[in-house]
Design a protein around this motif. Structure first.
Motif, PDB file in Angstrom:
ATOM      1  N   SER A  96      -0.440   5.459   8.656  1.00 26.49           N
ATOM      2  CA  SER A  96       0.108   5.650  10.284  1.00 26.49           C
ATOM      3  C   SER A  96       1.806   6.402   9.307  1.00 26.49           C
ATOM      4  CB  SER A  96       1.061   4.949  11.102  1.00 26.49           C
ATOM      5  OG  SER A  96       1.339   5.420  12.338  1.00 26.49           O
ATOM      6  N   ARG A  97       2.235   5.831   8.633  1.00 23.82           N
ATOM      7  CA  ARG A  97       3.722   5.231   8.218  1.00 23.82           C
ATOM      8  C   ARG A  97       3.839   6.561   6.961  1.00 23.82           C
ATOM      9  NH1 ARG A  97       4.278  -0.284   6.000  1.00 23.82           N
ATOM     10  NH2 ARG A  97       6.564   0.710   4.949  1.00 23.82           N
ATOM     11  N   LEU A  98       2.266   6.964   6.535  1.00 21.35           N
ATOM     12  CA  LEU A  98       2.308   7.287   5.511  1.00 21.35           C
ATOM     13  C   LEU A  98       2.210   9.258   5.977  1.00 21.35           C
ATOM     14  CD1 LEU A  98       0.498   5.376   2.649  1.00 21.35           C
ATOM     15  CD2 LEU A  98       2.424   6.191   2.363  1.00 21.35           C
ATOM     16  N   LYS A  99       1.448   8.823   6.828  1.00 17.34           N
ATOM     17  CA  LYS A  99       0.840  10.539   7.503  1.00 17.34           C
ATOM     18  C   LYS A  99       2.331  11.210   8.455  1.00 17.34           C
ATOM     19  CE  LYS A  99      -2.037  13.087   8.101  1.00 17.34           C
ATOM     20  NZ  LYS A  99      -2.945  13.554   7.890  1.00 17.34           N
ATOM     21  N   GLU A 100       3.319  10.580   8.352  1.00 18.84           N
ATOM     22  CA  GLU A 100       4.513  11.051   9.070  1.00 18.84           C
ATOM     23  C   GLU A 100       5.377  11.368   7.739  1.00 18.84           C
ATOM     24  OE1 GLU A 100       6.410   7.410  10.599  1.00 18.84           O
ATOM     25  OE2 GLU A 100       5.265   7.294  12.315  1.00 18.84           O
ATOM     26  N   ARG A 101       4.857  10.949   7.049  1.00 20.42           N
ATOM     27  CA  ARG A 101       5.220  11.569   5.817  1.00 20.42           C
ATOM     28  C   ARG A 101       4.905  13.019   4.668  1.00 20.42           C
ATOM     29  NH1 ARG A 101       7.509   6.107   2.107  1.00 20.42           N
ATOM     30  NH2 ARG A 101       7.880   5.018   3.644  1.00 20.42           N
ATOM     31  N   GLY A 102       3.623  13.201   5.363  1.00 20.61           N
ATOM     32  CA  GLY A 102       2.495  14.879   5.324  1.00 20.61           C
ATOM     33  C   GLY A 102       1.332  14.109   3.824  1.00 20.61           C
ATOM     34  N   ALA A 113      -4.332   6.545  13.880  1.00 18.55           N
ATOM     35  CA  ALA A 113      -3.450   6.526  12.865  1.00 18.55           C
ATOM     36  C   ALA A 113      -3.294   7.219  11.329  1.00 18.55           C
ATOM     37  CB  ALA A 113      -3.700   5.077  12.199  1.00 18.55           C
ATOM     38  N   GLY A 114      -4.598   8.830  12.298  1.00 18.87           N
ATOM     39  CA  GLY A 114      -4.453   9.945  11.036  1.00 18.87           C
ATOM     40  C   GLY A 114      -5.311   9.816   9.555  1.00 18.87           C
ATOM     41  N   ILE A 129       1.198  -1.446  -0.061  1.00 16.81           N
ATOM     42  CA  ILE A 129      -0.159  -0.498   0.421  1.00 16.81           C
ATOM     43  C   ILE A 129       0.486   1.387   0.144  1.00 16.81           C
ATOM     44  CG2 ILE A 129      -1.384   1.482   1.052  1.00 16.81           C
ATOM     45  CD1 ILE A 129      -2.901  -1.299   2.476  1.00 16.81           C
ATOM     46  N   VAL A 130       2.034   0.935   0.825  1.00 20.53           N
ATOM     47  CA  VAL A 130       2.839   2.484   1.106  1.00 20.53           C
ATOM     48  C   VAL A 130       3.572   2.787  -0.446  1.00 20.53           C
ATOM     49  CG1 VAL A 130       4.587   3.467   2.000  1.00 20.53           C
ATOM     50  CG2 VAL A 130       2.953   2.574   3.721  1.00 20.53           C
ATOM     51  N   ALA A 131       4.236   1.456  -0.996  1.00 17.21           N
ATOM     52  CA  ALA A 131       5.082   1.735  -2.339  1.00 17.21           C
ATOM     53  C   ALA A 131       3.948   2.260  -2.913  1.00 17.21           C
ATOM     54  CB  ALA A 131       5.148   0.193  -2.945  1.00 17.21           C
ATOM     55  N   ALA A 132       2.515   1.589  -3.433  1.00 16.81           N
ATOM     56  CA  ALA A 132       1.564   2.993  -4.382  1.00 16.81           C
ATOM     57  C   ALA A 132       1.406   3.981  -4.089  1.00 16.81           C
ATOM     58  CB  ALA A 132       0.314   1.937  -4.144  1.00 16.81           C
ATOM     59  N   ALA A 133       1.169   4.254  -3.065  1.00 14.09           N
ATOM     60  CA  ALA A 133       1.223   6.180  -2.216  1.00 14.09           C
ATOM     61  C   ALA A 133       2.650   6.241  -2.787  1.00 14.09           C
ATOM     62  CB  ALA A 133       1.032   6.003  -1.317  1.00 14.09           C
ATOM     63  N   GLU A 134       3.951   5.986  -3.414  1.00 17.02           N
ATOM     64  CA  GLU A 134       5.016   6.547  -3.290  1.00 17.02           C
ATOM     65  C   GLU A 134       4.720   6.858  -4.747  1.00 17.02           C
ATOM     66  OE1 GLU A 134       7.842   3.972  -1.222  1.00 17.02           O
ATOM     67  OE2 GLU A 134       8.023   4.920   0.446  1.00 17.02           O
ATOM     68  N   ARG A 135       4.525   5.926  -5.671  1.00 18.81           N
ATOM     69  CA  ARG A 135       4.328   6.450  -7.118  1.00 18.81           C
ATOM     70  C   ARG A 135       3.588   7.127  -7.344  1.00 18.81           C
ATOM     71  NH1 ARG A 135       4.078   0.078  -7.055  1.00 18.81           N
ATOM     72  NH2 ARG A 135       1.970   0.214  -6.571  1.00 18.81           N
ATOM     73  N   ALA A 136       2.832   7.563  -6.939  1.00 20.75           N
ATOM     74  CA  ALA A 136       1.955   8.233  -7.158  1.00 20.75           C
ATOM     75  C   ALA A 136       2.508   9.911  -6.524  1.00 20.75           C
ATOM     76  CB  ALA A 136       0.347   8.287  -6.354  1.00 20.75           C
ATOM     77  N   ALA A 137       2.824   9.720  -5.344  1.00 22.09           N
ATOM     78  CA  ALA A 137       4.160  10.956  -4.798  1.00 22.09           C
ATOM     79  C   ALA A 137       5.291  11.553  -6.304  1.00 22.09           C
ATOM     80  CB  ALA A 137       4.664  10.581  -3.619  1.00 22.09           C
ATOM     81  N   ARG A 138       5.319  10.565  -7.642  1.00 27.11           N
ATOM     82  CA  ARG A 138       6.587  10.854  -8.128  1.00 27.11           C
ATOM     83  C   ARG A 138       5.742  11.818  -9.320  1.00 27.11           C
ATOM     84  NH1 ARG A 138       7.939   4.834  -9.197  1.00 27.11           N
ATOM     85  NH2 ARG A 138       8.940   3.954  -6.754  1.00 27.11           N
TER      86      ARG A 138
END
Length: 263
Positions: A90-96, A117-118, A56-65
């Motif tokens: 929780s992990r993604l909220k820490e990154r904004g 969790a945010g 899930i986090v990896a998919a969000a990171e692709r969107a961030a690109r």
């Protein structure tokens, strides 16, 4: 002229800005048996999957690109997926990141954990304001419970989103008007209207698809009556020639891009 009025209200109240969301679908499992949804538990032909927190986090990171930092997690009602979604949130909220959830009717403690969790917002569409049609379309559930969950989400501090499906089998114009009035009464932070799409493997698969003009008219009325509300040009409009552009031309100000990995 209706669309022109809706766009004028949007531009005057919110400016000429379109918000872009990344959609990630963490699970295709669902405990419900809704007559219109291909994720229904009775659809044995559907390939099922669950994403891990890392996926899930990896998919969000692709969107961030692509500089998309608002992520919508959308799935069936799957309690087994909640812990992965909670961890990823929780992990993604820490990154904004901004996190929006659309996970259906869950237990109250699941809602609270996700909020803690945010998670920022929750989408829980009432689908139809007609109690009988709701129960025919979503057997085993009630409109009353749906609305109670929506209010509880607001109490937890979520920004809330709701809305309806336009063109459900047996829906009347009077029922559609009631949908609009119910949405206005709820006074959500976000509201949507989606055209009914007959889905393979559902009891409604042979039904006529929802009228896209009625859908766009509903969106335009939402914009005029709720001028400060975010309104998505839903992905279901991609089945029609205008696509999400049609929704923007009817007063919407949100579009979505799917970043769910191949499973």
């Amino acid at each position: 002229s209706l669309f022109q009025a809706a766009k004028r209200v949007r531009d005057e109240k919110l400016g000429k800005k379109v918000y872009v969301r990344a959609v990630v679908e963490p699970s295709s499992y669902c405990r419900q048996n809704c007559c219109y949804c291909p994720m229904r538990v009775g659809n044995k032909a559907l390939k099922r999957y669950r994403l891990t927190s890392d996926e899930i986090v990896a998919a969000a990171e692709r969107a961030a690109r692509f500089r998309i930092y608002t992520v919508l997690f959308e799935s069936g009602e799957d309690s087994h997926a909640v812990r992965h979604i909670e961890s990823a949130t929780s992990r993604l909220k820490e990154r904004g990141y901004e996190i929006i959830l659309c996970l259906g009717d869950l237990k109250k403690d699941h809602y609270k954990k996700l909020r803690d969790a945010g998670a920022d917002a929750y989408i829980l569409k009432f689908e139809t304001s007609d109690k009988e049609l709701f129960e025919k379309s979503r057997p085993g559930t009630t409109l009353k419970k749906r609305l109670e969950n929506l209010e509880y989400l607001r109490e937890l501090g979520f920004r809330i989103s709701t809305g309806n499906i336009v063109g459900l089998p047996h829906q009347s114009i009077e029922s559609l008007i009631d949908d609009i009035e119910l949405a206005i009464d709820i006074n959500p932070d976000m509201v949507s209207a989606s055209p009914f799409i007959p889905a393979y493997g559902t009891p409604f698969e042979q039904s006529t698809h929802g009228d896209v003009d009625l859908t766009l008219n509903t969106m335009a009325i939402y914009r005029i009556t709720m001028p400060h509300t975010k309104i998505p040009s839903v992905s279901a409009l991609e089945y029609y020639s205008q696509g999400q552009l049609g929704g923007l031309n009817a007063g919407a100000n949100v579009v979505t891009v799917n970043f769910t990995p191949d499973t």
